[in-house]
Design an enzyme around this catalytic site. Structure first.
Site, mmCIF file in Angstrom:
data_model
loop_
_atom_site.group_PDB
_atom_site.id
_atom_site.type_symbol
_atom_site.label_atom_id
_atom_site.label_comp_id
_atom_site.label_asym_id
_atom_site.label_seq_id
_atom_site.Cartn_x
_atom_site.Cartn_y
_atom_site.Cartn_z
ATOM 1 N N SER A 54 0.869 -1.175 0.000
ATOM 2 C CA SER A 54 0.000 0.000 0.000
ATOM 3 C C SER A 54 0.901 1.219 0.000
ATOM 4 O O SER A 54 2.049 1.155 0.455
ATOM 5 C CB SER A 54 -0.904 0.026 1.243
ATOM 6 O OG SER A 54 -1.527 1.289 1.397
ATOM 7 N N TYR B 290 -2.392 -1.558 10.226
ATOM 8 C CA TYR B 290 -2.343 -1.590 8.766
ATOM 9 C C TYR B 290 -1.029 -1.037 8.224
ATOM 10 O O TYR B 290 -0.333 -1.708 7.454
ATOM 11 C CB TYR B 290 -3.531 -0.822 8.180
ATOM 12 C CG TYR B 290 -3.635 -0.966 6.679
ATOM 13 C CD1 TYR B 290 -4.169 -2.120 6.118
ATOM 14 C CD2 TYR B 290 -3.188 0.037 5.821
ATOM 15 C CE1 TYR B 290 -4.255 -2.270 4.743
ATOM 16 C CE2 TYR B 290 -3.265 -0.109 4.448
ATOM 17 C CZ TYR B 290 -3.796 -1.260 3.913
ATOM 18 O OH TYR B 290 -3.872 -1.416 2.547
#
Length: 318
Positions: A163, A175
């Protein structure tokens, strides 16, 4: 003085573009993809199937596998895989071995991932971080290491979907931590397997509309996290903080989330089919124009901007 420099830059750009566009001959090689129930994984599996690849698609749920198999050709095969379960990984590897045989595995796409709790770090527990790391970091590591002999056999390729938040930690929770970890693993792996002809690429998408960015899920998860906080912590932030935080999150996601998942799939396909795959791909306008440039700015400046965007706790000292 400037003309030779400009010509040199233009020549370099032209040569880079020519090199980037060179593709391998059409192939029916085996590609294994994790997380094909929905989102990037499902779209990539179908696109590669249409291009003639022999796709081995793993899904977390039987319904996801059945739905994918129903709309794909007979070349595509599905299996169930929970990347957090070593036994599930071993079973999937045996399944892959029976399909690829002596040909080996040309492509591995580690796509499976979860968001976890996106919110202030002090609200979260070690277990919250562990759950996300198990899926987003340790899962891909386990799958990759288990399939490495088959990838070496075919001089194949590993594509890890991280990401852009693996380059800039813009929020709290597991995350960003998990994606930074997968970036580091990918860099190390790339150098270690290059002598054996295996290529490793990282795809760092910006914000796209997938189950990971589903606003309802993100809001429900954060509200549940707030509800379990000790009264002292809730008092530190104040009741209004959660409402404001969710409002900011909703505004940002609605503004920058891109519905066109094909932008990511095209990068993944290039990494699998290009003669010279790139080390990194960053699909999405927000990745290219916002997050990546911000990752090179002074940390104090980025901190100041994020502090201005996000709500302040009730008992802030500044």
């Amino acid at each position: 003085m400037w003309l030779p420099l400009l010509l040199g830059v233009l020549l370099w750009a032209a040569l880079w573009l020519l090199r980037d566009r060179q593709c391998l001959p059409a192939s029916d090689a085996f590609i294994f993809i994790t997380g094909c129930d929905s989102g990037f994984g499902r779209l990539l599996a179908l696109r590669l199937d249409q291009r003639g690849f022999r796709v081995l698609a793993s899904c977390l749920t039987p319904s996801g596998a059945e739905d994918l198999q129903r709309v794909a050709s007979s070349r595509l095969h599905t299996t169930l895989l929970d990347v957090t379960d070593p036994q599930s990984i071993r079973q999937a590897v045996k399944w892959v071995e029976t399909h690829v045989g002596e040909a080996g595995l040309f492509g591995l796409v580690n796509n499976a991932g979860v968001a976890g709790i996106i919110g202030p770090t002090p609200w979260q527990t070690r277990e919250d971080f562990q759950r996300v790391l198990n899926v987003n970091t340790l899962g891909p590591i386990g799958v990759t290491l288990a399939l490495l002999p088959l990838l070496l056999q075919a001089r194949g390729r590993v594509i890890n979907i991280t990401s852009v938040l693996g380059r800039l930690a813009a929020n709290g929770g597991g995350y960003c931590v998990s994606k930074f970890g997968l970036e580091a693993f990918s860099d190390s792996l790339r150098r270690d397997v290059a002598p054996f002809g295996v290529r490793v690429s990282i795809v760092e998408p910006g914000f796209f509309r997938t189950p990971v960015t589903n606003l309802e899920t993100l809001e429900d998860t954060l509200q549940a996290c707030w509800a379990r906080l000790p009264p002292a912590t809730q008092a530190l932030y104040g009741e209004a903080f959660l409402t404001k935080y969710l409002r900011v999150q909703q505004r940002i996601m609605n503004m920058i989330c891109d519905p066109d998942l094909a932008k990511v799939s095209r990068c993944l396909e290039h990494a699998l089919t290009a003669r010279h795959p790139r080390t990194r791909y960053s699909p999405g306008w927000d990745a290219k124009l916002l997050w990546l440039p911000a990752s090179y700015l002074p940390a104090r400046l980025v901190d100041a901007v994020l502090a201005w965007v996000l709500p302040k706790p009730a008992q802030t000292v500044y």
